[in-house]
Design an enzyme around this catalytic site. Sequence first.
Site, PDB file in Angstrom:
ATOM      1  CG  ASN A  40      -1.840   1.212   1.267  1.00 28.96           C
ATOM      2  OD1 ASN A  40      -1.419   2.343   1.089  1.00 28.96           O
ATOM      3  ND2 ASN A  40      -3.117   0.966   1.520  1.00 28.96           N
ATOM      4  CG  ASN A  42      -0.585   6.912   2.801  1.00 29.18           C
ATOM      5  OD1 ASN A  42      -1.698   7.290   2.435  1.00 29.18           O
ATOM      6  ND2 ASN A  42      -0.004   7.379   3.877  1.00 29.18           N
ATOM      7  CG  ASP A  45      -4.702  -2.147   3.023  1.00 31.33           C
ATOM      8  OD1 ASP A  45      -5.150  -2.881   3.920  1.00 31.33           O
ATOM      9  OD2 ASP A  45      -4.559  -0.914   3.158  1.00 31.33           O
ATOM     10  CG  ASP A  69       0.144   4.309   6.348  1.00 33.28           C
ATOM     11  OD1 ASP A  69       0.284   3.939   5.166  1.00 33.28           O
ATOM     12  OD2 ASP A  69      -0.952   4.714   6.802  1.00 33.28           O
TER      13      ASP A  69
END
Length: 271
Positions: free
Chosen positions: A12, A14, A156, A259
């Site tokens: 992921n 972000n 995710d 993150d």
Amino acid sequence: MDSSLFKLTSLNLNGIRSATSKGLEAWLDRQRPDCICVQELKAQAPDMAGRFEQLAGLSGHFHFAAKKGYSGVGIYTRREPSDVRVGYGCHEFDPEGRYVELRFDTPARKLSIISAYFPSGSSGEERQAAKFRFLGNFHPHLMALKAEREFILCGDINIAHQQQDLKNWRSNQKNSGFLPEERDWMTRLLHAEDAGGGLVDVYRHLQPDATDACYTWWSNRGQAYANNVGWRLDYHLATPALARLARGEHIYKGEKFSDHAPITVDYALAL
């Protein structure tokens, strides 16, 4: 690294612009995955043009969200697929850019690599209800796919399945991502004998007892990352025949492109 292994990574981002500004391309050059499935592009086609269609020699295929700066998934690959499927045929969630499937079919086999981004319900009841709707209509899609082809879904999932998949499981039992209904959905999906299951959590297949080492996401609040107060939200979900080809895994906790941490699994598989 054994050159006969197929190296498949999920991350992921972000935001692809943010992740690449933090060294993602140089890391891909060093790691040399055969495919990387990415989620949360947070970009649209015009943002990608001339800059992000390829990364580190890998060619990208994408599903963008209609809403700017939101969601979006992609797969970067060294080998061109035989077909690309964008979206999974859901009028509610396809506009959110949550699914891209690359098919690597031959006369002898049908095989897909999928990048998926499940909704988060953490912003409130409305989005949690949407997440439950997504789980409800995505399950039969996966079952139909499993009936006709082998696949590995990377993504995710926004669900920590078991107590060992997050640090503070006791205090999170009423929070999105660890709700009983979400965990039950995963249990059914992974149930070996259930007609509505049969998929394999590849990381748990390889590391059945891992706890603190399994986390792939850490809150930006407090000192969650420093104290390893994490969740395992990023998965490889595979049909049994492909899961049996998994030879090793690695979660790159030390890399801070987002993150989330990248997770790679090596498969004894030739595309």
